[in-house]
Design an enzyme around this catalytic site. Structure first.
Site, PDB file in Angstrom:
ATOM      1  N   PHE A 148      54.179 -31.094  13.024  1.00  0.00           N
ATOM      2  CA  PHE A 148      53.127 -31.256  14.031  1.00  0.00           C
ATOM      3  C   PHE A 148      53.416 -30.314  15.173  1.00  0.00           C
ATOM      4  O   PHE A 148      54.498 -30.355  15.766  1.00  0.00           O
ATOM      5  CB  PHE A 148      53.047 -32.699  14.552  1.00  0.00           C
ATOM      6  CG  PHE A 148      51.907 -32.899  15.513  1.00  0.00           C
ATOM      7  CD1 PHE A 148      50.626 -33.159  15.047  1.00  0.00           C
ATOM      8  CD2 PHE A 148      52.103 -32.797  16.882  1.00  0.00           C
ATOM      9  CE1 PHE A 148      49.562 -33.330  15.929  1.00  0.00           C
ATOM     10  CE2 PHE A 148      51.047 -32.960  17.766  1.00  0.00           C
ATOM     11  CZ  PHE A 148      49.777 -33.220  17.286  1.00  0.00           C
TER      12      PHE A 148
ATOM     13  N   ASP B 286      60.143 -25.595  17.638  1.00  0.00           N
ATOM     14  CA  ASP B 286      59.265 -26.439  18.437  1.00  0.00           C
ATOM     15  C   ASP B 286      60.081 -27.631  18.930  1.00  0.00           C
ATOM     16  O   ASP B 286      60.370 -28.562  18.182  1.00  0.00           O
ATOM     17  CB  ASP B 286      58.091 -26.890  17.574  1.00  0.00           C
ATOM     18  CG  ASP B 286      57.159 -27.864  18.289  1.00  0.00           C
ATOM     19  OD1 ASP B 286      57.519 -28.364  19.373  1.00  0.00           O
ATOM     20  OD2 ASP B 286      56.068 -28.141  17.744  1.00  0.00           O
TER      21      ASP B 286
ATOM     22  N   LYS C 129      57.037 -32.180  26.678  1.00  0.00           N
ATOM     23  CA  LYS C 129      56.928 -33.611  26.970  1.00  0.00           C
ATOM     24  C   LYS C 129      57.893 -34.105  28.050  1.00  0.00           C
ATOM     25  O   LYS C 129      57.494 -34.612  29.074  1.00  0.00           O
ATOM     26  CB  LYS C 129      57.118 -34.422  25.687  1.00  0.00           C
ATOM     27  CG  LYS C 129      55.921 -34.403  24.743  1.00  0.00           C
ATOM     28  CD  LYS C 129      56.207 -35.242  23.525  1.00  0.00           C
ATOM     29  CE  LYS C 129      55.026 -35.310  22.571  1.00  0.00           C
ATOM     30  NZ  LYS C 129      53.893 -36.079  23.096  1.00  0.00           N
TER      31      LYS C 129
END
Length: 392
Positions: free
Chosen positions: A124, A215, A244
Site C-alpha cells: 500500500f 516506503d 504519519k
C-alpha cells in the site's frame, strides 16, 4: 462525501493513550490515528511547539527560506542515511515525490526511455492515481483505470520472483529503474520484511544500478523500535519516505534521498504547504522528544510485551488465531479463515469494551498505540481484547 466506513462514535478529546467520545465514554487508543499520534494526545512537547509557533509564523511560501524547515531537515539528515529532504503534506505525496524522482533519474542517469518501478503484491503506497497504481492490491484500483503506466508487481519477500521480473522486463527501451518496497507491509497484513530478502534486494540494486525506494510512511519515526524501518533490515535505501508519525498527527510528509540520486532541480517538484513553519516546528519537537524521553527503548519493550500477550491469547484460542507478527509497536494478529468472524467484528467488540483497534485486511487486527504507551496499558488492552473475544 461518503468515502469512509466509520464506526458509530465521535471522539472529542484525548490525553496520552486515551480518548473520550461525545457521550463521555473512555477508550484506550491502540489506533493512534492509524500509527500517527507518535506521542499520544495532548503531549506537553507538542502543545508547547504548537502554541509557540502559531504565535510567530504558521505559513509563508517556499519562495523563501524557512528556518523551521531547515532545522527539521537537518535533524532528519543527522539521524538517518539521507542527504536531502523534500517536504510535503502526506504519505501519498511523499511517495509521489519518490516516484517522480526515480523516473527523472531513470531518464537522465540510467538512460531508460520507459522506466518501470517494481512494487510488491499486497503493498500500500497511497490513494493518488500514481500511488494506487504502485499499490499491489487490485481492490484499491477498481474503477480508477486507466491506471498510471510504469509499474509491475512481484510477491513480497520472494527474491526469485524479483530477479525473474528484472530479467523479463529488460527489453529495449523498457527496463526496471527502481524497486519500491515497504520494510514491513502495514495495510497488507502487518508482514515484516525478511532480512535475507532485503539484503539481496540491496545487492541487486547495487549490481544492476537500480534505485531502492523504501516506503516508511507507516513504520518510520520510531514505530518499529528503531528510528527508521530500514534499520531493522541491515541496509540503507537510496530514497525513503515518511509521513504519519513524523509530526505526531500534524499533517506533514517527507521524501528523503542520498546525494547520488538527487536529480531534482528548481521547478521539478513543489508543494504550497509542504515544509511550512508550523508543521516543521512540531515535527522537530516530536523528533527531539522521541530521543530525549528514550521512547525507542519503550517501543521495543512494550512491543515485546504486547506480542508475548497476543501469543498467549493464540494458545488459548488456537482455532481463532493463526499468527502474531510485527516489530516494535506495529503488530498484527491474524485470524484463521475458519474462525467464524472477521477482524472488523473483533474490532467492534473491542470498542464496546473501551479499546480502539484497526484492521489490516479482513483477517488481521492491527495494534499501533502511541509510542508512549505504558506496561500497564498494554496489560489493560490485552485484558479488554480477551473480554471482547469471550463475547464473540
Amino acid at each position: 462525501m461518503n468515502t469512509y466506513g466509520r464506526f458509530p462514535i465521535a471522539l472529542e478529546r484525548g490525553e496520552g493513550c486515551r480518548v473520550w467520545d461525545s457521550e463521555g465514554k473512555s477508550y484506550l487508543d491502540f489506533v493512534a490515528g492509524i500509527a500517527t499520534c507518535t506521542l499520544g494526545h495532548a503531549h506537553p512537547a507538542m502543545v508547547q511547539a504548537v502554541t509557540e509557533q502559531i504565535q510567530k509564523l504558521h505559513h509563508v511560501s517556499n519562495l523563501y527560506y524557512i528556518r523551521e524547515q531547515g532545522e527539521l531537515a537537518e535533524w532528519i539528515v543527522n539521524h538517518s542515511c539521507a542527504d536531502q529532504v523534500f517536504f510535503c503534506n502526506s504519505g501519498a505525496e511523499a511517495n509521489e515525490a519518490a516516484i517522480k524522482l526515480a523516473r527523472k533519474y531513470a531518464h537522465v542517469v540510467q538512460e531508460i526511455q520507459y522506466p518501470v518501478i517494481l512494487t510488491a503484491k499486497a503493498s500500500f503506497h497511497g490513494r493518488t492515481l500514481a500511488t494506487i497504481t504502485a499499490t499491489g492490491q487490485p481492490k484499491y484500483q477498481k474503477d480508477f483505470d486507466p491506471l498510471m503506466p510504469g509499474f509491475e508487481y512481484v510477491p513480497y519477500n520472494d527474491i526469485e520472483a524479483l530477479e525473474n521480473a528484472i530479467g523479463e522486463l529488460d527489453e529495449g527501451n523498457r527496463r526496471v529503474g527502481a524497486i519500491m518496497l515497504e520494510p514491513l507491509q502495514g495495510e497488507g497484513g502487518v508482514r515484516p520484511g525478511d532480512l535475507d530478502y532485503f539484503l539481496r534486494v540491496r545487492k541487486i540494486c547495487d549490481e544492476v544500478g537500480l534505485l531502492l525506494i523504501l516506503d516508511e510512511v507507516q513504520v518510520g519515526m520510531g514505530r518499529t523500535g528503531k528510528l527508521w524501518g530500514y534499520e531493522n533490515l541491515g541496509i540503507e535505501p537510496d530514497i525513503f519516505t515518511s509521513a504519519k508519525g513524523l509530526a505526531g498527527g500534524i499533517p506533514i510528509g517527507a521524501m528523503m534521498c542520498k546525494n547520488s540520486c538527487n536529480v531534482f532541480e528548481p521547478g521539478n517538484h513543489a508543494s504550497t504547504f509542504g515544509g511550512n513553519p508550523f508543521a516543521c516546528a512540531v515535527g522537530l519537537a516530536v523528533g527531539r522528544t522521541l530521543l530525549a524521553e528514550n521512547l525507542l527503548q519503550n517501543v521495543q519493550a512494550r512491543g515485546e510485551q504486547l506480542r508475548k500477550n497476543l501469543r498467549a491469547l493464540t494458545k488459548k484460542a488456537p482455532n481463532v488465531f493463526a499468527e502474531v507478527r510485527g516489530w516494535g509497536l506495529i503488530n498484527g494478529i491474524e485470524l484463521h479463515t475458519t474462525a467464524g468472524f472477521s477482524s472488523i467484528e473483533i474490532i467492534k467488540a473491542a470498542m464496546d469494551e473501551g479499546l480502539l483497534l484497526v484492521p489490516a485486511g479482513p483477517q488481521v487486527v492491527r495494534f499501533v498505540p502511541p509510542l508512549i504507551v505504558s506496561a500497564d496499558e498494554i496489560e489493560e488492552a490485552t485484558d479488554k481484547l480477551e473480554r471482547a473475544l469471550s463475547r464473540l
